[in-house]
Write a protein that holds these residues in place. Structure first.
Motif, short mmCIF file in Angstrom:
data_model
loop_
_atom_site.label_atom_id
_atom_site.label_comp_id
_atom_site.label_asym_id
_atom_site.label_seq_id
_atom_site.Cartn_x
_atom_site.Cartn_y
_atom_site.Cartn_z
N LEU A 17 -22.78 66.75 -24.16
CA LEU A 17 -23.16 67.73 -23.14
C LEU A 17 -22.65 69.13 -23.45
N TYR A 18 -21.44 69.21 -24.02
CA TYR A 18 -20.82 70.53 -24.18
C TYR A 18 -21.60 71.41 -25.16
N VAL A 19 -22.30 70.79 -26.10
CA VAL A 19 -23.16 71.56 -26.99
C VAL A 19 -24.24 72.26 -26.19
N LEU A 20 -24.84 71.50 -25.31
CA LEU A 20 -25.89 72.06 -24.46
C LEU A 20 -25.34 73.17 -23.57
N PHE A 21 -24.17 72.92 -22.99
CA PHE A 21 -23.55 73.94 -22.14
C PHE A 21 -23.40 75.25 -22.90
N GLN A 22 -22.94 75.15 -24.16
CA GLN A 22 -22.71 76.37 -24.92
C GLN A 22 -24.01 77.05 -25.32
N GLN A 23 -24.93 76.25 -25.83
CA GLN A 23 -26.14 76.84 -26.39
C GLN A 23 -27.09 77.35 -25.30
N ALA A 24 -27.23 76.59 -24.24
CA ALA A 24 -28.23 76.95 -23.24
C ALA A 24 -27.65 77.78 -22.10
N TYR A 25 -26.34 77.68 -21.89
CA TYR A 25 -25.77 78.34 -20.71
C TYR A 25 -24.58 79.25 -21.04
N SER A 26 -24.31 79.47 -22.35
CA SER A 26 -23.18 80.31 -22.75
C SER A 26 -21.88 79.89 -22.06
N CYS A 27 -21.75 78.62 -21.77
CA CYS A 27 -20.55 78.12 -21.12
C CYS A 27 -19.78 77.28 -22.14
N VAL A 28 -18.64 77.78 -22.56
CA VAL A 28 -17.90 77.15 -23.64
C VAL A 28 -16.71 76.37 -23.10
N VAL A 29 -16.79 75.09 -23.18
CA VAL A 29 -15.68 74.24 -22.74
C VAL A 29 -14.61 74.24 -23.82
N ILE A 30 -13.39 74.67 -23.47
CA ILE A 30 -12.36 74.72 -24.50
C ILE A 30 -11.13 73.88 -24.20
N SER A 31 -10.96 73.45 -22.99
CA SER A 31 -9.80 72.61 -22.73
C SER A 31 -10.11 71.63 -21.62
N ALA A 32 -9.31 70.60 -21.54
CA ALA A 32 -9.53 69.59 -20.51
C ALA A 32 -8.21 68.89 -20.23
N GLU A 33 -8.12 68.37 -19.03
CA GLU A 33 -6.96 67.59 -18.64
C GLU A 33 -7.48 66.22 -18.26
N GLU A 34 -6.85 65.17 -18.77
CA GLU A 34 -7.28 63.83 -18.39
C GLU A 34 -6.12 63.08 -17.76
N ASN A 35 -6.44 62.24 -16.80
CA ASN A 35 -5.46 61.35 -16.21
C ASN A 35 -5.94 59.92 -16.37
N LEU A 36 -5.12 59.12 -17.05
CA LEU A 36 -5.51 57.76 -17.36
C LEU A 36 -4.81 56.79 -16.43
N THR A 37 -5.57 55.82 -15.96
CA THR A 37 -4.98 54.72 -15.22
C THR A 37 -5.54 53.41 -15.75
N ALA A 38 -4.82 52.34 -15.49
CA ALA A 38 -5.30 51.01 -15.85
C ALA A 38 -6.15 50.48 -14.71
N GLY A 39 -7.19 49.74 -15.06
CA GLY A 39 -8.05 49.20 -14.01
C GLY A 39 -8.74 47.93 -14.44
N LEU A 40 -9.46 47.34 -13.52
CA LEU A 40 -10.25 46.15 -13.80
C LEU A 40 -11.71 46.47 -13.53
N LEU A 41 -12.58 46.01 -14.40
CA LEU A 41 -14.01 46.28 -14.23
C LEU A 41 -14.54 45.65 -12.96
N GLU A 42 -15.38 46.43 -12.28
CA GLU A 42 -16.11 45.91 -11.13
C GLU A 42 -17.58 46.24 -11.35
N ASP A 43 -18.43 45.56 -10.60
CA ASP A 43 -19.84 45.95 -10.64
C ASP A 43 -20.02 47.22 -9.86
N PRO A 44 -20.97 48.10 -10.20
CA PRO A 44 -22.03 47.84 -11.19
C PRO A 44 -21.64 48.19 -12.62
N VAL A 45 -20.48 48.84 -12.83
CA VAL A 45 -20.14 49.26 -14.19
C VAL A 45 -19.97 48.05 -15.11
N ALA A 46 -19.41 46.99 -14.58
CA ALA A 46 -19.20 45.79 -15.40
C ALA A 46 -20.52 45.33 -16.03
#
Lengths: 233, 233
Positions: free
Chosen positions: B159-188
DNA sequence: TAGAGTTATTCTTATATAATAGTCAATCTA
DNA sequence: TAGATTGACTATTATATAAGAATAACTCTA
């Protein structure tokens, strides 16, 4: 030499710190003195120092000087400890139990650790946060790099402080690999959780100033009241 | 102004890139030309450019020039995509399915996203690796920042390629928070796994050049044949 | 097409000035 | 006089400018 001057300066300084010539917390010579000492310009010395600060090896402040970074229990713990509350605050864990063993290394451990040690210390500990079990850690370190480690009980909360102060071994970087897992015994009971509780398992390789892998660590993390926080660049 | 000159230069250049004045992949003026343009010395322009390179906003190479970083499908995907095989190799995922919706934003989304948008796109996709389901992603982006996004099907892998090329929006950093989980539907079922399979859930806030949070992303990751790799400094 | 020469760019060094922090003695005040 | 405040002085890093060296790409020529 074809390597840039400032990199040579960096390596010289890293070597001196690793050798204990500049001790943790001590002040380095000023930019001008360093430059004179190493026969480079002040600007070159400066570039090296700035890069060392970027690596977290030294700390600089205007008007005071440049100091070898000291690993205090506070900053050391947090440096590599990425757990945060949902509100984004640091998680400050407490040590619940510690267990130290000496044993022969496995083939995999020998292949990863610096100097392929035959014997290793295995330090297992449980940490809590707000009186709730938080994570279980197992550190594997070469016995020859840290002689007498097992006699230093009780071990401090942050191992890396001890490594720096007692063994001049400065851990500055680490690589972790996270996988999803389910708690099994005996760790489940140590963490006072049911078998099958979802956890993050983090496998770490920690490197010192000289890029040597000095520790393998496996952390099993509950993420009930906190999450593993990462900044991506 | 009390702010250092080189920081003013940095901000000027970031603004120009954000405005599309310097396009992705284009060459910036030389250090000397830039210095003349902004009425600073070449060294000051240089310091700004070096810092921009450090942030990943430009790329420099001796004898060629300084270029605005281009997000290609390859580097963009990998920039924030930290999955590695047990052997340490990059995981190159394939896109299995994509689903785009427009919907009203939740209160929490409004509080986190730039400009508190009332309507958002929700892009859900499943990625595979070696024909095995790997992860499920849901991206939330403000509709007013990316008008017409839903008409651009099929959306590219990154997606970020599209953001840059089509919308001049350059994603340069991100923060992620990870947790442990168990799959549930519908993602499972989307990941073709049993309910209860352990997963890592990564919640991301992505920021653009101007530090605006332009995307919220939740990734549900299976770690059977890969792990989430992190460098700690 | 190979190679020498040219040009453009970054890299490295040098120098000067400003800003910051610490020290210590002199001064003021209660 | 005790304690706090002020001010001068020194040491150090931060910022800015400038100039020469090294490097890489390009161009022209034979």
């Amino acid at each position: 030499m074809t390597e840039p001057l400032y990199k040579q300066v960096i390596n010289t300084l890293i070597q001196r710190i690793a050798d204990g010539e500049y001790l943790p917390g001590s002040m380095l010579p000023s930019e001008f003195d360093l430059a004179a000492d190493l026969n480079v310009s002040q600007g070159t010395a400066r570039k090296a120092l700035v890069e060392l600060e970027l690596k977290g090896i030294v700390q600089r402040s205007q008007g005071k000087g440049t100091f070898v970074t000291v690993r205090t229990p506070e900053n050391s713990l947090f440096h590599f400890f990425r757990l945060r509350t949902p509100q984004g605050q640091q998680v400050t864990p407490e040590l619940l139990s510690t267990d130290v063993k000496i044993r022969a290394s496995s083939k995999e451990e020998r292949s990863l650790l610096f100097n392929a040690p035959k014997k290793v210390f295995e330090v297992s500990r449980v940490r809590t946060f707000k009186n709730q079990p938080l994570c279980h850690e197992t550190s594997i370190v070469p016995i020859d790099l840290f002689p007498g480690l097992h006699e230093r009980c009780p071990l401090p909360n942050a191992l890396y402080v001890l490594f720096q102060q007692a063994y001049s071994c400065v851990v500055i970087s680490a690589e972790e690999n996270l996988t999803a897992g389910l708690l099994e015994d005996p760790v489940a009971s140590l963490l006072q959780q049911k078998v099958g509780t979802p956890v993050i398992v983090a496998r770490r390789q920690a490197r010192d100033l000289l890029e040597r892998v000095v520790e393998l660590r496996t952390t099993t993390i509950l993420t009930h009241g906190s999450s593993y926080n990462i900044d991506l660049r």
